[in-house]
Motif scaffolding. Sequence first.
Motif, PDB file in Angstrom:
ATOM      1  N   ALA A  94     -53.299  12.041  25.647  1.00 31.61           N
ATOM      2  CA  ALA A  94     -53.225  12.576  24.279  1.00 31.61           C
ATOM      3  C   ALA A  94     -52.498  13.916  24.256  1.00 31.61           C
ATOM      4  O   ALA A  94     -51.661  14.167  23.376  1.00 31.61           O
ATOM      5  N   ASN A  95     -52.787  14.788  25.226  1.00 26.87           N
ATOM      6  CA  ASN A  95     -52.108  16.082  25.278  1.00 26.87           C
ATOM      7  C   ASN A  95     -50.620  15.920  25.588  1.00 26.87           C
ATOM      8  O   ASN A  95     -49.780  16.648  25.041  1.00 26.87           O
ATOM      9  N   SER A  96     -50.285  14.973  26.463  1.00 25.05           N
ATOM     10  CA  SER A  96     -48.879  14.728  26.795  1.00 25.05           C
ATOM     11  C   SER A  96     -48.102  14.267  25.564  1.00 25.05           C
ATOM     12  O   SER A  96     -46.982  14.730  25.299  1.00 25.05           O
ATOM     13  N   LEU A  97     -48.699  13.356  24.806  1.00 24.51           N
ATOM     14  CA  LEU A  97     -48.035  12.855  23.597  1.00 24.51           C
ATOM     15  C   LEU A  97     -47.936  13.935  22.526  1.00 24.51           C
ATOM     16  O   LEU A  97     -46.943  14.007  21.789  1.00 24.51           O
ATOM     17  N   ALA A  98     -48.951  14.782  22.435  1.00 23.68           N
ATOM     18  CA  ALA A  98     -48.903  15.905  21.484  1.00 23.68           C
ATOM     19  C   ALA A  98     -47.762  16.845  21.853  1.00 23.68           C
ATOM     20  O   ALA A  98     -47.052  17.363  20.981  1.00 23.68           O
ATOM     21  N   ALA A  99     -47.564  17.076  23.158  1.00 18.01           N
ATOM     22  CA  ALA A  99     -46.482  17.941  23.622  1.00 18.01           C
ATOM     23  C   ALA A  99     -45.119  17.335  23.300  1.00 18.01           C
ATOM     24  O   ALA A  99     -44.169  18.047  22.952  1.00 18.01           O
ATOM     25  N   VAL A 100     -45.015  16.014  23.425  1.00 16.13           N
ATOM     26  CA  VAL A 100     -43.762  15.323  23.082  1.00 16.13           C
ATOM     27  C   VAL A 100     -43.416  15.578  21.620  1.00 16.13           C
ATOM     28  O   VAL A 100     -42.253  15.838  21.268  1.00 16.13           O
ATOM     29  N   GLN A 101     -44.423  15.524  20.763  1.00 15.34           N
ATOM     30  CA  GLN A 101     -44.175  15.768  19.343  1.00 15.34           C
ATOM     31  C   GLN A 101     -43.767  17.211  19.068  1.00 15.34           C
ATOM     32  O   GLN A 101     -43.221  17.516  18.004  1.00 15.34           O
ATOM     33  N   SER A 102     -44.040  18.094  20.027  1.00 17.04           N
ATOM     34  CA  SER A 102     -43.643  19.496  19.872  1.00 17.04           C
ATOM     35  C   SER A 102     -42.322  19.820  20.548  1.00 17.04           C
ATOM     36  O   SER A 102     -41.932  20.981  20.610  1.00 17.04           O
ATOM     37  N   GLY A 103     -41.646  18.823  21.076  1.00 15.69           N
ATOM     38  CA  GLY A 103     -40.317  19.045  21.620  1.00 15.69           C
ATOM     39  C   GLY A 103     -40.141  18.798  23.095  1.00 15.69           C
ATOM     40  O   GLY A 103     -39.024  18.904  23.624  1.00 15.69           O
ATOM     41  N   VAL A 104     -41.202  18.463  23.810  1.00 14.05           N
ATOM     42  CA  VAL A 104     -41.098  18.168  25.234  1.00 14.05           C
ATOM     43  C   VAL A 104     -40.348  16.844  25.428  1.00 14.05           C
ATOM     44  O   VAL A 104     -40.581  15.888  24.701  1.00 14.05           O
ATOM     45  N   ARG A 105     -39.462  16.802  26.432  1.00 13.43           N
ATOM     46  CA  ARG A 105     -38.694  15.584  26.671  1.00 13.43           C
ATOM     47  C   ARG A 105     -38.788  15.090  28.117  1.00 13.43           C
ATOM     48  O   ARG A 105     -37.984  14.276  28.548  1.00 13.43           O
ATOM     49  N   GLN A 106     -39.770  15.597  28.847  1.00 17.91           N
ATOM     50  CA  GLN A 106     -40.124  15.013  30.151  1.00 17.91           C
ATOM     51  C   GLN A 106     -41.634  15.036  30.257  1.00 17.91           C
ATOM     52  O   GLN A 106     -42.261  16.066  30.004  1.00 17.91           O
ATOM     53  N   VAL A 107     -42.213  13.890  30.612  1.00 13.63           N
ATOM     54  CA  VAL A 107     -43.659  13.798  30.813  1.00 13.63           C
ATOM     55  C   VAL A 107     -43.935  13.493  32.278  1.00 13.63           C
ATOM     56  O   VAL A 107     -43.352  12.569  32.847  1.00 13.63           O
ATOM     57  N   GLU A 108     -44.832  14.276  32.881  1.00 12.61           N
ATOM     58  CA  GLU A 108     -45.207  14.082  34.272  1.00 12.61           C
ATOM     59  C   GLU A 108     -46.586  13.435  34.337  1.00 12.61           C
ATOM     60  O   GLU A 108     -47.470  13.748  33.544  1.00 12.61           O
ATOM     61  N   GLY A 109     -46.751  12.539  35.286  1.00 11.01           N
ATOM     62  CA  GLY A 109     -48.034  11.859  35.433  1.00 11.01           C
ATOM     63  C   GLY A 109     -47.994  10.939  36.628  1.00 11.01           C
ATOM     64  O   GLY A 109     -47.082  11.004  37.472  1.00 11.01           O
ATOM     65  N   THR A 110     -48.973  10.061  36.715  1.00 10.51           N
ATOM     66  CA  THR A 110     -49.090   9.158  37.854  1.00 10.51           C
ATOM     67  C   THR A 110     -49.409   7.745  37.400  1.00 10.51           C
ATOM     68  O   THR A 110     -49.934   7.526  36.307  1.00 10.51           O
ATOM     69  N   ILE A 111     -49.105   6.791  38.251  1.00 14.62           N
ATOM     70  CA  ILE A 111     -49.520   5.415  38.007  1.00 14.62           C
ATOM     71  C   ILE A 111     -51.048   5.347  38.125  1.00 14.62           C
ATOM     72  O   ILE A 111     -51.639   5.891  39.050  1.00 14.62           O
ATOM     73  N   ASN A 112     -51.671   4.688  37.185  1.00 11.02           N
ATOM     74  CA  ASN A 112     -53.131   4.523  37.116  1.00 11.02           C
ATOM     75  C   ASN A 112     -53.874   5.838  36.909  1.00 11.02           C
ATOM     76  O   ASN A 112     -55.101   5.887  37.020  1.00 11.02           O
ATOM     77  N   GLY A 113     -53.136   6.936  36.634  1.00 15.10           N
ATOM     78  CA  GLY A 113     -53.794   8.214  36.368  1.00 15.10           C
ATOM     79  C   GLY A 113     -54.392   8.875  37.589  1.00 15.10           C
ATOM     80  O   GLY A 113     -55.276   9.729  37.473  1.00 15.10           O
ATOM     81  N   LEU A 114     -53.926   8.518  38.789  1.00 17.73           N
ATOM     82  CA  LEU A 114     -54.460   9.120  40.009  1.00 17.73           C
ATOM     83  C   LEU A 114     -54.189  10.615  40.054  1.00 17.73           C
ATOM     84  O   LEU A 114     -53.280  11.109  39.392  1.00 17.73           O
ATOM     85  N   GLY A 115     -54.979  11.328  40.863  1.00 15.32           N
ATOM     86  CA  GLY A 115     -54.711  12.745  41.056  1.00 15.32           C
ATOM     87  C   GLY A 115     -55.957  13.551  41.339  1.00 15.32           C
ATOM     88  O   GLY A 115     -57.063  13.010  41.457  1.00 15.32           O
ATOM     89  N   GLU A 116     -55.768  14.861  41.449  1.00 16.56           N
ATOM     90  CA  GLU A 116     -56.876  15.777  41.704  1.00 16.56           C
ATOM     91  C   GLU A 116     -57.978  15.602  40.657  1.00 16.56           C
ATOM     92  O   GLU A 116     -57.705  15.372  39.483  1.00 16.56           O
ATOM     93  N   ARG A 117     -59.214  15.724  41.094  1.00 17.40           N
ATOM     94  CA  ARG A 117     -60.401  15.682  40.217  1.00 17.40           C
ATOM     95  C   ARG A 117     -60.383  14.408  39.359  1.00 17.40           C
ATOM     96  O   ARG A 117     -60.436  13.317  39.898  1.00 17.40           O
ATOM     97  N   ALA A 118     -60.262  14.554  38.047  1.00 17.09           N
ATOM     98  CA  ALA A 118     -60.270  13.378  37.162  1.00 17.09           C
ATOM     99  C   ALA A 118     -58.895  12.759  37.002  1.00 17.09           C
ATOM    100  O   ALA A 118     -58.722  11.802  36.241  1.00 17.09           O
ATOM    101  N   GLY A 119     -57.908  13.289  37.705  1.00 17.76           N
ATOM    102  CA  GLY A 119     -56.585  12.667  37.705  1.00 17.76           C
ATOM    103  C   GLY A 119     -55.607  13.267  36.715  1.00 17.76           C
ATOM    104  O   GLY A 119     -55.859  14.282  36.066  1.00 17.76           O
ATOM    105  N   ASN A 120     -54.467  12.605  36.621  1.00 18.55           N
ATOM    106  CA  ASN A 120     -53.350  13.015  35.760  1.00 18.55           C
ATOM    107  C   ASN A 120     -53.216  12.084  34.563  1.00 18.55           C
ATOM    108  O   ASN A 120     -53.926  11.083  34.452  1.00 18.55           O
ATOM    109  N   ALA A 121     -52.267  12.395  33.723  1.00 20.22           N
ATOM    110  CA  ALA A 121     -51.918  11.486  32.633  1.00 20.22           C
ATOM    111  C   ALA A 121     -51.449  10.158  33.228  1.00 20.22           C
ATOM    112  O   ALA A 121     -50.635  10.139  34.153  1.00 20.22           O
ATOM    113  N   SER A 122     -51.971   9.048  32.719  1.00 16.45           N
ATOM    114  CA  SER A 122     -51.554   7.718  33.178  1.00 16.45           C
ATOM    115  C   SER A 122     -50.191   7.400  32.579  1.00 16.45           C
ATOM    116  O   SER A 122     -50.067   7.224  31.368  1.00 16.45           O
TER     117      SER A 122
END
Length: 515
Positions: free
Chosen positions: A216-244
Amino acid sequence: MNDGIDGVVRIFDTTLRDGEQAPGINLNTAEKLQIARQLAQLKVDVIEAGFPAASPGDLEAVKAIASEVKGSVVAGLARTRKGDIDAAWEAVRSAEHPRIHVFIATSDIHMEHKLKMSRQQVLDEVRNAVAYAKGFTDDVEFSAEDASRSDPAFLIQVFKVAAECGATTLNIPDTVGYAIPQEFAAFVKEIIDGVGTPPGVIWSVHCHNDLGLAVANSLAAVQSGVRQVEGTINGLGERAGNASLEEVIMALKTRKDRFGLSTNIDTTKLYSVSRLVSRLTGVAVPPNKAVVGDNAFSHEAGIHQHGILCNRATYEIMKPEDVGAPGTRLVLGKHSGHHAFRQRLEELGYSLSEEELRKAFAVFKELCDRKEVVTDGDLEALVVDEILGKTANHDYELRHFEVHVGSRGATATVTLWDGEQERYDAATGNGPINAAYSAIRRITGLSPELVSFRLQAVSEHSDALGEAVVVLKDGESTAQGRGASTDVIEASIKAYVNALNRLRHRAAQKEVVVR
């Protein structure tokens, strides 16, 4: 690669770097190459292949990916230290499209307690590091770690310095998953408006999922002008993970009416890449996982089934084929040939060399003598355990075992090959697996802590392969091992030996885990 700033959102995959930092995950070079190959086929714009300064093994894996993968940008992560940047460049310099990704924390809490630096010192670090990285490659990304908890005025200063020194991508991370979508959208807009968008610069976002809001935060950032989204397949990552990434990608595609944007992604590869990552990392995809979960396109309730029979659009906003979810399956057995075997593996997302394929096919034929039908789960377990799970010729390998079980416990005799000779020993335990593990410890002289043990069937068939996943810990190092067999005791022993081998490799490399 389409780098259009206005209409295209670039997808930056960090499964092999941030995703691998999830506790219990440690991929070898062969496994990382498998994932990188499929990410390239997915048409991911940027593959962050690792953190080369973290260990010699990580550097070599990134170098291997950079040398082989074509089409995607291959990035190496680096702190603002020159040694990190040197290692990153050494790792990615052979890439068709190399990138150095430099980061430093900018929040007051990180600067005071972690970095022990003043704001001016951080600004100096950014200036020196970005300029130094720019001396190696034109493609330099700068990230302000913990940006979402940073002072906006100072953050604007930091990004201006990075852009002036040549950074071509400016990344705004929500490192600890603290942001709320509406708040984050306003924050991102304030930063972009404050810095402006210098020619040739793309804004990026990297969100963590501590509050379940990374997508949700990644998509909100896109609407504010961001044009690259970083994340992982299946949302893997530190603690609770990254954007899927699969969720971000399909949200942009399904709701193009809302975003008016697209990606370069071949979405029909999402399901197979998800399964590949799940199998190689040992992290299961929940059945209710959006886009790629087993239940994502399943319908049990009568009213839902009736609606689907009338018109699939009544309850499905995406088509299974859009994400490559399974339809008709090819059934493999002892009469199947080499071509059908290769085709099914490719459909499942695996890309093997001719030598690896030859070995896998031989093991497949052996398995066919023990099973009537070999399922997709069996195939994946076979490839991961017998082909990709191997680390080096001098590692321990299971040659033979015997177990005897009675009402007072169990006795196990295990024979291992250590690269030069067979070694065997016996031990007792409260069960056959416990006894076998004790025997292995006697043979190797190693006594790591057993952190977790999981055993499951890879399909619903009664003769399915059993797959064991074991996590061992020795000091500060942890390693995950996998094993598969129609005999669950053999699978459990193989998993333990595999984890033990990985621990030995980590110790040999003197890996430094950088958080």
